[in-house]
Every structure is written in structure tokens, then in C-alpha cells.
Write a protein that holds these residues in place. Structure first.
Motif, PDB file in Angstrom:
ATOM      1  N   THR A  61       0.836  -1.207   0.000  1.00 33.15           N
ATOM      2  CA  THR A  61       0.000   0.000   0.000  1.00 33.15           C
ATOM      3  C   THR A  61       0.867   1.251   0.000  1.00 33.15           C
ATOM      4  N   TRP A  62       1.890   1.256   0.852  1.00 37.23           N
ATOM      5  CA  TRP A  62       2.782   2.417   0.916  1.00 37.23           C
ATOM      6  C   TRP A  62       3.505   2.620  -0.412  1.00 37.23           C
ATOM      7  N   LEU A  63       4.043   1.555  -0.975  1.00 39.92           N
ATOM      8  CA  LEU A  63       4.771   1.667  -2.232  1.00 39.92           C
ATOM      9  C   LEU A  63       3.872   2.183  -3.350  1.00 39.92           C
ATOM     10  N   TYR A  64       2.646   1.677  -3.378  1.00 39.80           N
ATOM     11  CA  TYR A  64       1.726   2.093  -4.437  1.00 39.80           C
ATOM     12  C   TYR A  64       1.395   3.574  -4.348  1.00 39.80           C
ATOM     13  N   PHE A  65       1.049   4.022  -3.148  1.00 40.98           N
ATOM     14  CA  PHE A  65       0.606   5.406  -3.011  1.00 40.98           C
ATOM     15  C   PHE A  65       1.750   6.405  -3.033  1.00 40.98           C
TER      16      PHE A  65
END
Length: 266
Positions: free
Chosen positions: A33-37
Motif C-alpha cells: 500500500t505504501w509503495l503504491y501510493f
């Protein structure tokens, strides 16, 4: 003695493959989630408040945190479970006071780091996550930061028990800076996507200042995080360090087997 050995063996046996899978799944979901956003930027960073991406971010962090708690809470010893409510009270009270006076800090993880120092990384992770879930019942702004709080608790335990961060004041400060940088990186997307950079009174003022100087929302939030969070975590680590030093040796020793067991689960 035999009772102690059997109790520790029972605790170790409770770390079943299913529980380990939950921990891995929760950690991976939060990381993805962190990497995507942060890296993909699914929306304009300057128009994200209240948007679909903000809800998706909360879902990724929230489900990941729930998986972590489901795995670790049942295996925590009773002594640690009794310590967590005290830590939550410390975090919430100090956090509310600091937030109300407008300091560009948080200081809402002192209890979390204390638990991590006494009982290990897993206990610290559970304390951080539960703290923001419980605190969120009174102050909803705290709830979306539960995943970051869990990471701070886990890392604090790793730094203290595996890398001897409490060796001296210099190492406390050094690891506190690292803890703040990592924690700020995880919290920045929440502050931007969910709150538009205004999650806190003092920190929000810093973000507004950087925005007025021409910075984008993500640049302003990240700059604020890299200023406030390292200072914040250095103070928190120092408070925990001196608190542990002031505790009776018998009290600290009582949690030592739990800290060791916590390390063995990783």
C-alpha cells in the motif's frame, strides 16, 4: 523452574504457521500500500483529501494492521497485556496535550517504546497498533496512523533488543533519528491523502508554511515529516531510555523472557 520452561514452550508453540502467515500478509499489505501510493501516485497529490485513493489507503493500512493484531494479541503473555493499557493512557494523554498546545511534534509513542524496550518488538508492535485503535475512539484523527504506530513499536523493539540501541545516549539518539525517518515515511501518505497535510495543529502549520513557500502537498508533508518525526522519536527514545534505567532491575528482568520470546518469533 519447570513451570517457567513449560510456559515459555507453550508460548513458542502458539506461533503456528497460520499466525506467522497472518503477520507476513499484514506486513506485505501495508508495504505494498505504501509503495503504491508513494511511488505510483494514483491521484493528483494536491487534490486527494476525501478522494477514493484516500479510502483505499485507509483500507490497505487498516486491513494490514488488523491482520497483525489478530496474529500477535493471542500469543502475548498476560504480563505484557497488563502493561499495554498503561502505555495507551500515557500515549493518549501526552499526545492530546502536545497536540493542543500546537507543538510541531507528537510524543504519542512514549508508552509504545517503553513496552517495546521491556517486552520486545512484537509487544511494541501490538501496543502501537492498539494504541491508535483505542485512541481513535476518542480522537478519530489517530486511527488512520495505526499501521505507522505498529511499525514504530516493532522497530523500537528491534533496535533496542537486537542492536542494543540503549547502549548509551549517542546510540539512543542515532536510532531515534532512524526511527523517526522511517515512521515519517509511513505516516506521510496518510497525512496527505486523508488529511491534506493538516492532521495535527503544530505539524499542519509546518505543512501550510511549506505550501506557502511553493512546495507541492507531498513535498510539504514529507519535509515536515522529516523534520518533526526524527526530533520527536529522539525525545521519545530518550524518555524511554531514562525510564528503563530508573526502573528496578527486578522489574526489567521480569520482562526479559518475553523480549527474548518476541525476538524468537521473527
Amino acid at each position: 523452574m519447570s513451570h517457567t520452561v513449560s510456559t515459555q514452550a507453550a508460548q513458542k508453540a502458539e506461533w503456528t504457521p497460520a499466525r506467522r502467515a497472518l503477520v507476513i500478509a499484514g506486513a506485505v499489505l501495508i508495504a505494498v500500500t505504501w509503495l503504491y501510493f508513494v511511488l505510483v501516485h494514483p491521484a493528483d497529490w494536491d487534490q486527494v483529501t476525501g478522494s477514493g485513493p484516500g479510502i483505499a489507503l485507509l483500507a490497505g493500512y487498516g486491513i494490514g494492521t488488523a491482520l497483525l493484531l489478530a496474529a500477535v494479541i493471542p500469543v502475548l503473555p498476560a504480563r505484557t497485556l497488563g502493561l499495554i493499557p498503561i502505555a495507551i493512557i500515557i500515549n493518549s494523554v501526552v499526545g492530546e496535550i502536545v497536540g493542543s498546545i500546537g507543538l510541531p511534534l507528537y510524543l504519542d509513542s512514549v508508552g509504545t517504546v517503553l513496552v517495546a524496550a521491556l517486552a520486545g518488538p512484537v509487544a511494541g508492535m501490538a501496543t502501537g497498533a492498539l494504541n491508535n485503535v483505542v485512541w481513535g475512539l476518542l480522537n478519530p484523527a489517530a486511527l488512520p496512523f495505526a499501521a505507522g504506530a505498529a511499525l514504530v513499536g516493532w522497530l523500537a523493539g528491534v533496535f533496542i533488543h537486537r542492536f542494543n540501541a540503549f547502549r548509551n545516549i549517542a546510540t539512543v539518539i542515532g536510532f531515534g533519528l532512524v526511527l523517526g525517518l522511517v515512521g515519517g515515511m509511513v505516516a506521510a501518505p496518510v497525512a496527505a491523502y486523508v488529511y491534506g497535510g493538516t492532521a495535527g495543529v503544530g505539524t499542519g502549520a509546518l505543512v501550510s508554511l511549506f505550501r506557502e513557500m511553493g512546495g507541492s502537498l507531498i513535498a510539504s508533508v514529507t519535509t515536515q515529516a522529516f523534520i518533526s518525526d526524527p526530533v520527536d522519536k529522539v525525545i521519545v527514545m530518550l524518555v524511554a531510555f531514562f525510564t528503563v534505567k530508573a526502573l528496578p532491575n527486578r522489574t526489567v528482568a521480569a520482562f526479559a523472557p518475553q523480549a527474548k520470546q518476541s525476538k524468537q518469533t521473527k
